[in-house]
Motif scaffolding. Structure first.
Motif, PDB file in Angstrom:
ATOM      1  N   TYR A  97       0.874  -1.215  -0.007  1.00  0.00           N
ATOM      2  CA  TYR A  97       0.037   0.039  -0.027  1.00  0.00           C
ATOM      3  C   TYR A  97       0.883   1.241   0.052  1.00  0.00           C
ATOM      4  O   TYR A  97       1.898   1.053   0.452  1.00  0.00           O
ATOM      5  CB  TYR A  97      -0.831   0.123   1.222  1.00  0.00           C
ATOM      6  CG  TYR A  97      -1.864  -1.197   1.255  1.00  0.00           C
ATOM      7  CD1 TYR A  97      -3.126  -1.184   0.791  1.00  0.00           C
ATOM      8  CD2 TYR A  97      -1.571  -2.359   1.959  1.00  0.00           C
ATOM      9  CE1 TYR A  97      -4.063  -2.390   1.032  1.00  0.00           C
ATOM     10  CE2 TYR A  97      -2.255  -3.569   2.154  1.00  0.00           C
ATOM     11  CZ  TYR A  97      -3.604  -3.497   1.441  1.00  0.00           C
ATOM     12  OH  TYR A  97      -4.224  -4.382   1.590  1.00  0.00           O
ATOM     13  N   LYS A 136      -5.677  11.478  -3.741  1.00  0.00           N
ATOM     14  CA  LYS A 136      -5.198   9.975  -3.969  1.00  0.00           C
ATOM     15  C   LYS A 136      -4.675   9.170  -2.814  1.00  0.00           C
ATOM     16  O   LYS A 136      -4.962   8.077  -2.757  1.00  0.00           O
ATOM     17  CB  LYS A 136      -3.889  10.238  -5.047  1.00  0.00           C
ATOM     18  CG  LYS A 136      -4.609  10.698  -6.379  1.00  0.00           C
ATOM     19  CD  LYS A 136      -3.100  11.057  -7.208  1.00  0.00           C
ATOM     20  CE  LYS A 136      -3.581  11.586  -8.642  1.00  0.00           C
ATOM     21  NZ  LYS A 136      -2.394  11.689  -9.430  1.00  0.00           N
ATOM     22  N   ARG A 180      -7.792   8.010  -0.867  1.00  0.00           N
ATOM     23  CA  ARG A 180      -8.450   6.545  -1.459  1.00  0.00           C
ATOM     24  C   ARG A 180      -7.415   5.488  -1.221  1.00  0.00           C
ATOM     25  O   ARG A 180      -7.987   4.058  -0.904  1.00  0.00           O
ATOM     26  CB  ARG A 180      -8.587   6.617  -2.912  1.00  0.00           C
ATOM     27  CG  ARG A 180      -9.718   7.750  -3.323  1.00  0.00           C
ATOM     28  CD  ARG A 180     -10.764   7.250  -2.645  1.00  0.00           C
ATOM     29  NE  ARG A 180     -11.928   8.218  -2.698  1.00  0.00           N
ATOM     30  CZ  ARG A 180     -13.305   8.251  -2.091  1.00  0.00           C
ATOM     31  NH1 ARG A 180     -13.702   7.085  -1.694  1.00  0.00           N
ATOM     32  NH2 ARG A 180     -13.918   9.325  -2.466  1.00  0.00           N
ATOM     33  N   GLU A 181      -6.098   5.591  -1.184  1.00  0.00           N
ATOM     34  CA  GLU A 181      -5.319   4.417  -0.653  1.00  0.00           C
ATOM     35  C   GLU A 181      -5.370   3.923   0.651  1.00  0.00           C
ATOM     36  O   GLU A 181      -5.489   2.914   1.081  1.00  0.00           O
ATOM     37  CB  GLU A 181      -3.865   4.788  -1.106  1.00  0.00           C
ATOM     38  CG  GLU A 181      -2.859   3.733  -0.875  1.00  0.00           C
ATOM     39  CD  GLU A 181      -2.921   2.476  -1.824  1.00  0.00           C
ATOM     40  OE1 GLU A 181      -1.835   1.701  -1.909  1.00  0.00           O
ATOM     41  OE2 GLU A 181      -3.960   2.543  -2.912  1.00  0.00           O
ATOM     42  N   GLN A 240      -8.060   4.310   2.514  1.00  0.00           N
ATOM     43  CA  GLN A 240      -9.419   3.664   2.499  1.00  0.00           C
ATOM     44  C   GLN A 240      -9.103   2.057   1.997  1.00  0.00           C
ATOM     45  O   GLN A 240      -9.665   1.392   2.833  1.00  0.00           O
ATOM     46  CB  GLN A 240     -10.561   4.197   1.682  1.00  0.00           C
ATOM     47  CG  GLN A 240     -11.655   3.452   1.656  1.00  0.00           C
ATOM     48  CD  GLN A 240     -12.767   3.927   0.670  1.00  0.00           C
ATOM     49  OE1 GLN A 240     -12.468   4.572  -0.341  1.00  0.00           O
ATOM     50  NE2 GLN A 240     -14.275   3.885   0.929  1.00  0.00           N
ATOM     51  N   ARG A 241      -8.501   1.921   1.074  1.00  0.00           N
ATOM     52  CA  ARG A 241      -8.166   0.593   0.579  1.00  0.00           C
ATOM     53  C   ARG A 241      -7.499  -0.120   1.731  1.00  0.00           C
ATOM     54  O   ARG A 241      -7.983  -1.220   2.081  1.00  0.00           O
ATOM     55  CB  ARG A 241      -7.523   0.523  -0.544  1.00  0.00           C
ATOM     56  CG  ARG A 241      -7.021  -0.742  -1.284  1.00  0.00           C
ATOM     57  CD  ARG A 241      -6.510  -0.470  -2.591  1.00  0.00           C
ATOM     58  NE  ARG A 241      -5.121  -0.328  -2.436  1.00  0.00           N
ATOM     59  CZ  ARG A 241      -4.143  -1.347  -2.688  1.00  0.00           C
ATOM     60  NH1 ARG A 241      -4.280  -2.711  -2.602  1.00  0.00           N
ATOM     61  NH2 ARG A 241      -2.897  -0.921  -2.397  1.00  0.00           N
ATOM     62  N   PHE A 242      -6.508   0.348   2.363  1.00  0.00           N
ATOM     63  CA  PHE A 242      -5.740  -0.306   3.513  1.00  0.00           C
ATOM     64  C   PHE A 242      -6.722  -0.524   4.523  1.00  0.00           C
ATOM     65  O   PHE A 242      -6.787  -1.913   5.038  1.00  0.00           O
ATOM     66  CB  PHE A 242      -4.635   0.575   3.701  1.00  0.00           C
ATOM     67  CG  PHE A 242      -3.993   0.146   5.106  1.00  0.00           C
ATOM     68  CD1 PHE A 242      -3.170  -0.792   5.332  1.00  0.00           C
ATOM     69  CD2 PHE A 242      -4.313   0.863   6.310  1.00  0.00           C
ATOM     70  CE1 PHE A 242      -2.580  -1.245   6.424  1.00  0.00           C
ATOM     71  CE2 PHE A 242      -3.876   0.458   7.679  1.00  0.00           C
ATOM     72  CZ  PHE A 242      -3.186  -0.565   7.771  1.00  0.00           C
ATOM     73  N   LYS A 250      -9.976  -1.037   4.594  1.00  0.00           N
ATOM     74  CA  LYS A 250     -11.008  -2.200   4.037  1.00  0.00           C
ATOM     75  C   LYS A 250     -10.380  -3.349   4.468  1.00  0.00           C
ATOM     76  O   LYS A 250     -10.937  -4.450   4.756  1.00  0.00           O
ATOM     77  CB  LYS A 250     -11.747  -1.703   3.048  1.00  0.00           C
ATOM     78  CG  LYS A 250     -12.538  -0.503   3.055  1.00  0.00           C
ATOM     79  CD  LYS A 250     -12.879  -0.118   1.573  1.00  0.00           C
ATOM     80  CE  LYS A 250     -14.020  -1.154   1.160  1.00  0.00           C
ATOM     81  NZ  LYS A 250     -15.326  -0.851   1.744  1.00  0.00           N
ATOM     82  N   ASP A 251      -9.264  -3.482   3.773  1.00  0.00           N
ATOM     83  CA  ASP A 251      -8.384  -4.731   3.704  1.00  0.00           C
ATOM     84  C   ASP A 251      -7.937  -5.335   5.149  1.00  0.00           C
ATOM     85  O   ASP A 251      -7.984  -6.484   5.291  1.00  0.00           O
ATOM     86  CB  ASP A 251      -7.277  -4.662   2.647  1.00  0.00           C
ATOM     87  CG  ASP A 251      -7.710  -4.391   1.287  1.00  0.00           C
ATOM     88  OD1 ASP A 251      -9.092  -4.532   0.992  1.00  0.00           O
ATOM     89  OD2 ASP A 251      -6.639  -4.271   0.493  1.00  0.00           O
ATOM     90  N   LYS A 252      -7.387  -4.517   6.008  1.00  0.00           N
ATOM     91  CA  LYS A 252      -6.414  -4.831   6.905  1.00  0.00           C
ATOM     92  C   LYS A 252      -7.041  -4.676   8.464  1.00  0.00           C
ATOM     93  O   LYS A 252      -6.590  -5.178   9.430  1.00  0.00           O
ATOM     94  CB  LYS A 252      -5.271  -4.233   6.713  1.00  0.00           C
ATOM     95  CG  LYS A 252      -4.370  -4.636   5.665  1.00  0.00           C
ATOM     96  CD  LYS A 252      -4.044  -6.074   5.621  1.00  0.00           C
ATOM     97  CE  LYS A 252      -3.003  -6.466   4.180  1.00  0.00           C
ATOM     98  NZ  LYS A 252      -2.938  -7.811   4.245  1.00  0.00           N
ATOM     99  N   GLU A 294     -14.183  -2.948   7.672  1.00  0.00           N
ATOM    100  CA  GLU A 294     -14.458  -3.751   6.407  1.00  0.00           C
ATOM    101  C   GLU A 294     -15.452  -2.895   5.187  1.00  0.00           C
ATOM    102  O   GLU A 294     -15.376  -3.214   4.122  1.00  0.00           O
ATOM    103  CB  GLU A 294     -15.134  -5.101   6.782  1.00  0.00           C
ATOM    104  CG  GLU A 294     -14.247  -6.078   7.535  1.00  0.00           C
ATOM    105  CD  GLU A 294     -14.073  -5.865   9.124  1.00  0.00           C
ATOM    106  OE1 GLU A 294     -13.573  -6.437   9.820  1.00  0.00           O
ATOM    107  OE2 GLU A 294     -14.773  -4.937   9.467  1.00  0.00           O
ATOM    108  N   ASP A 330     -16.365   3.918   4.269  1.00  0.00           N
ATOM    109  CA  ASP A 330     -16.417   4.489   3.116  1.00  0.00           C
ATOM    110  C   ASP A 330     -16.022   6.003   3.614  1.00  0.00           C
ATOM    111  O   ASP A 330     -16.217   6.397   4.703  1.00  0.00           O
ATOM    112  CB  ASP A 330     -17.926   4.653   2.772  1.00  0.00           C
ATOM    113  CG  ASP A 330     -18.323   3.680   1.812  1.00  0.00           C
ATOM    114  OD1 ASP A 330     -17.704   3.125   0.918  1.00  0.00           O
ATOM    115  OD2 ASP A 330     -19.711   3.111   2.118  1.00  0.00           O
TER     116      ASP A 330
END
Length: 459
Positions: free
Chosen positions: A250, A296, A299-300, A302-304, A306-308, A313, A316
């Motif tokens: 990430y 940017k 958003r990265e 948020q991805r982390f 949700k994943d970790k 999970e 938003d």
């Protein structure tokens, strides 16, 4: 709308609220080869003539305007955005840093107007307790609107100060621009609470930029998240982020996250999306790119999450800040230059107008946060001389750009001392008018007496 215009309501509205802009007196000429335009001469309408003009509606500006208004002076507060609170609202930094001393037995040293704001937030369920300083920003907006209204302060939103009106080294007002065009506001005293020292710079006051060597404290894009589960534990984020940075999976720009609930179930503010380079916040192109890069990073992150992270999970991002989280731009030179050494030893100045105990918090765009703390329970006071700009009379300043070194600025820049400084210069401006002296010549003992009477903590 079509029906309203046809019936003449639109025309009536336009007559009532017709913009007052400059009247052109001469032609515009262009020198393309030399890359400049000679602007036409014009008359600029005076839309206000007040005792005290406050430029900038962050916590410093609120403190200044409310203090001046309460002392019976005709006060106008001009703000670029459509709400008060600055970084606390438009910037989504939803925490009052610097309100207390450090250590286990902390004491609230931001009292007076700043303390009243905190108490009102608690009464409105905007903070969880009188020991909590993380707030709901929408409630803060309403509280601040009410405070300035009760102090009989006139507000002008969506307006930017663009230049100073100077005569014989004395400021007599500012030029502003808004949807009505270019206008002039005259004032006996002008208080620069712009966050970046915009008025001081346009008035010709000397300043330094960043650390003086091309570097700046980190710039962040704060944001809000929702749908956070009740099983979320904030302490799990930083260790997981450190591992993610090592793995390279990430693009996380800083290992230290600040994630706090804003008094709404499942809703948190996040101060973590650091732009991974030095950002010059008074360079408009640089600042524009910082906003793009910041989103940017959001958003990265948020991805982390949700994943970790357990409890994240379904997270938003519901919004990102309209105002970039700048920590440092100009540092305007005043009658005294506050230093890092003076901060760390807890210097109590004879002309101290309020207290601060925030550590020297250096936030590097690449390396992250480092803290150098004052002794537990200790604080320093902010000299009135640091709020008096060099060279220009009837001008005062408050906020992160006051006269200090890069190290001292890393302590004095947060919202707690900002509202303290604001109350001090609003009071000083009003007193100087009543006493018939310039703010530079004001008797500081008189100022301190008035601040204590208004509930401020001077140590």
């Amino acid at each position: 709308m079509k029906g309203l215009i046809a019936s003449g309501v639109g025309g009536l509205s336009a007559a009532l609220f017709r913009p007052m802009s400059g009247i052109a007196l001469g032609g515009t000429t262009m020198q393309k080869n030399e890359k400049f335009v000679v602007e036409q001469t014009r008359k600029v309408p005076i839309i206000e003539d007040v005792d005290i003009l406050v430029v900038g509606g962050g916590m410093a500006g609120v403190g200044a305007a409310v203090a001046a208004g309460r002392m019976g002076l005709k006060t106008l507060l001009v703000e670029y955005f459509g709400c008060l609170g600055g970084n606390g609202t438009s910037g989504m930094v939803n925490n009052f840093c610097g309100y207390t001393t450090g250590g286990a037995n902390s004491v609230q040293i931001v009292q007076g107007i700043g303390g009243e704001t905190h108490k009102r937030l608690f009464q409105r369920n905007g903070v969880s307790s009188m020991k909590s300083y993380t707030f709901n920003p929408e409630i803060l907006k309403v509280v601040l609107d009410e405070e300035v209204a009760e102090a009989s302060v006139k507000l002008l939103y969506y307006t930017q100060a663009v230049d100073s009106i100077i005569k014989n080294n004395t400021i007599e007002g500012v030029f502003v621009e808004n949807k009505g065009g270019r206008q002039a506001i005259l004032a006996k005293r002008v208080l620069d609470c712009s966050g970046d020292g915009d008025v001081c710079a346009s008035a010709g006051v000397p300043f330094e930029l960043g650390d003086g060597m091309g570097g700046f404290l980190a710039c962040d894009m704060a944001f809000h998240i929702v749908n956070v589960g009740a099983n979320f534990n904030p302490s799990t984020v930083n260790p997981a982020a450190a591992e993610a940075i090592k793995s390279g999976q990430y693009q996380i720009t800083r290992p230290q996250a600040i994630i706090q609930n804003i008094m709404i179930p499942g809703a948190y503010w996040v101060n973590w999306a650091g732009v991974p380079r030095a950002v010059n916040g008074i360079d408009p192109y640089n600042l524009t790119q910082a906003a793009i890069d910041g989103r940017k990073v959001v958003r990265e992150l948020q991805r982390f999450l949700k994943d970790k992270i357990v409890g994240m999970e379904n997270v938003d991002v519901i919004d990102s800040a309209a105002k970039m989280g700048l920590r440092e731009t100009r540092r305007v030179m005043g009658e005294h230059l506050l230093t890092g050494d003076e901060v760390l030893v807890g210097t109590k100045f004879n002309d101290g107008i309020g207290a601060c105990a925030w550590p020297i918090e250096i936030v590097d765009p690449i390396k992250g946060r480092t803290f150098v703390h004052l002794k537990a329970g200790d604080f320093y006071t902010i000299p009135y001389r640091c709020l008096i700009p060099q060279k220009v009379e009837n001008l005062l300043m408050a906020g992160r750009f006051i006269s200090c070194t890069h190290q001292a600025q890393a302590s004095a820049r947060v919202m707690g001392p900002a509202v303290v400084m604001g109350q001090a210069i609003g009071t000083a401006a009003a007193l100087s008018i009543k006493e018939g002296v310039s703010p530079r010549k004001l008797n500081v003992s008189l100022l301190k007496q008035e601040l204590v009477k208004a509930g401020a903590f001077l140590g």
